[in-house]
Structure formats: C-alpha cells, structure tokens
Design an enzyme around this catalytic site. Structure first.
Site, PDB file in Angstrom:
ATOM      1  N   CYS A 162      26.391 111.278  84.099  1.00 36.17           N
ATOM      2  CA  CYS A 162      26.319 110.289  85.160  1.00 36.17           C
ATOM      3  C   CYS A 162      26.106 111.457  86.255  1.00 36.17           C
ATOM      4  O   CYS A 162      25.331 111.149  87.491  1.00 36.17           O
ATOM      5  CB  CYS A 162      26.850 108.727  85.409  1.00 36.17           C
ATOM      6  SG  CYS A 162      26.871 107.854  84.151  1.00 36.17           S
ATOM      7  N   ARG A 173      35.873  77.266  77.995  1.00 32.94           N
ATOM      8  CA  ARG A 173      34.144  76.999  77.457  1.00 32.94           C
ATOM      9  C   ARG A 173      33.826  77.778  76.095  1.00 32.94           C
ATOM     10  O   ARG A 173      33.080  78.004  75.639  1.00 32.94           O
ATOM     11  CB  ARG A 173      33.325  78.354  79.145  1.00 32.94           C
ATOM     12  CG  ARG A 173      33.343  77.610  80.507  1.00 32.94           C
ATOM     13  CD  ARG A 173      32.789  75.961  79.944  1.00 32.94           C
ATOM     14  NE  ARG A 173      32.125  75.322  81.811  1.00 32.94           N
ATOM     15  CZ  ARG A 173      33.280  74.772  82.099  1.00 32.94           C
ATOM     16  NH1 ARG A 173      34.423  74.165  82.380  1.00 32.94           N
ATOM     17  NH2 ARG A 173      32.887  74.492  83.273  1.00 32.94           N
TER      18      ARG A 173
END
Ligand code: ZN
Length: 254
Positions: free
Chosen positions: A185, A13
C-alpha cells in the site's frame, strides 16, 4: 459460561439464527484469536470480531498511527496520530464491547507470540517474512490461518485449515523466491473499502471455523473492486515446498 442479560441483548441477531444460537455464541465467547497487523485489514477484522463477542482477541503491531493511515484504517482518529496503533485500537474495541479481552503486542510478531494457543491466526500484515513465520508455526501447531492482502482495487483471501489438512500451505501459493520487490500500500496505493471487503471476508472465515463450519483448505478468493468481480480458485501443493512438501521425506529415504 451461560449467557447473561447483556449478552442476550447484545448478540440477539446471532441468537435468532438457528446455526448460531446460544451454543454458537458460547463457542465464540470461549475463542481466542490473534490478529497480526492492525492496518487496513486488521481494523475491520478486529471491529467485527469484537462486536461478535469473540472471547479474547490479541492484536499485534509495532507501528504508530500516521495521518496517511486514516484514509483506510477505520479504527483510528486524527487525534490518535503519533500513538501506538495497538493502544488506540484496544481503547476503541473495549469501548465497543467490554466483554472481550483485548491483549496487545506493540512489536513485530514472533514465534513466542504465535505460540499463544489460539483457535485461529489472522494475517493482516503486508510483510512477507511475518506471513511465512505465521504459516510455518500455524502449520506446525495445526492452527487455522486466514490471510488477506489488498493493493489498488484488488484483494486476495487465502484460507488454510491446518486443523484438518496439511497438504498445502501459504508457501506453496505465494512465490517467495521472486526477486522483484513486494508491492504494498505504501508504494502502490489502495482503495480503503477494498480493505474493508477483504477484512470482512477474513472475519467471516474466522466465525465459520469458530462455529464449527468447514473451511475449504487452500481456498483462494480474488476480488476485483474496479469491475466488481470475484474469482475463486483452489490452490495446489508445491511438492518441493519447504514447509509442507515432500522434499524432506525424500531426502530421508536416500
Ligand atoms: Zn507448502
């Protein structure tokens, strides 16, 4: 090295695209990159770059997998808890693409690791000291530096093409003198797919520079996942910046 039969299948691809093709794929296969931090950003970055056939990917993180990581750190499985992140990641990445060389550093990043002659350094840490060290060494060595961060529903991407421009750096944009503790986080939470978006943006920036497309030096992209909106800004130089500013040369003139 020419592409072999496996490469033609695996990267078909890419090979279909006129601006990648065989030449671009060979460039990717000769590239060396460093991913600092194998958390919520480092996981998607290293997965996409491994799948894309980057020649050598070094990964650096001192931590072990914890159950609280699994909500967003998509390389790891429940059974990995307690094991070193870089060791688990190496197994997964090599299983994905055995053509890619994965080197591991189970420690905090330091100047020795950063001096590894990389084509790009990708900052996936949530550690300001590490970011400042990466910024300084990439600036000194003229190595492109792609940084990202995410918290809550929001993400930020910063791109520094030190190979072509040194008039602005991470230190100019991020206010390191703030006395407030850094949000991260662990203390504020984060939505997993926001890290996936930001990590994918980092991987795209890395592929752009490795394929020879231009990077916009000092580009800042902000993503608001709650509203589904992007904001694009251009950073500007802090003339007093201790890394890239003019302070030092002014002192020399006196
Ligand atoms: Zn600066």
């Amino acid at each position: 090295m020419p592409l072999n039969d496996d490469d033609f299948m695996r990267y078909s691809r890419h090979l279909l695209m006129s601006d990648i093709g065989e030449t671009g794929q060979q460039r990717l296969s000769q590239a060396r990159v460093l991913v600092v931090g194998m958390g919520g950003l480092g996981c998607p970055v290293s997965l996409y770059l491994t799948a894309a056939g980057i020649g050598s990917i070094s990964i650096c993180d001192p931590d072990r997998v914890d159950k609280t990581n699994l909500q967003r750190q998509i390389l790891y499985e429940t059974a990995d808890c307690g094991n070193l992140k870089v060791a688990c990641a190496k197994d997964r990445l090599e299983a994905l693409n055995p053509n890619v060389v994965i080197d591991t550093f189970p420690c905090q990043v330091d100047d020795k690791i950063l001096a590894g002659n990389y084509d790009v350094v990708i900052d996936c840490t949530d550690n300001l000291d590490a970011r400042q060290l990466i910024n300084q060494i990439c600036y000194d060595e003229g190595v492109p530096f792609v940084s990202a961060a995410a918290i809550g529903w929001e993400g930020q991407l910063l791109i520094f093409d030190f190979a072509h421009c040194r008039s602005l750096c991470f230190n100019c944009i991020i206010n390191h003198s703030s006395a407030e503790p850094m949000m991260n986080c662990a203390n504020s939470g984060v939505v997993g797919p926001v890290l996936g978006v930001m990590g994918s943006m980092q991987a795209i920036a890395v592929m752009r520079t490795l394929l020879g497309f231009s990077l916009q030096h000092g580009e800042v992209q902000r993503y608001d996942g709650k509203r589904g909106q992007w904001f694009s800004l251009q950073g500007s130089q802090d003339k007093e910046c201790s890394v890239c500013g003019l302070m030092e040369s002014k002192e020399y003139k006196i």
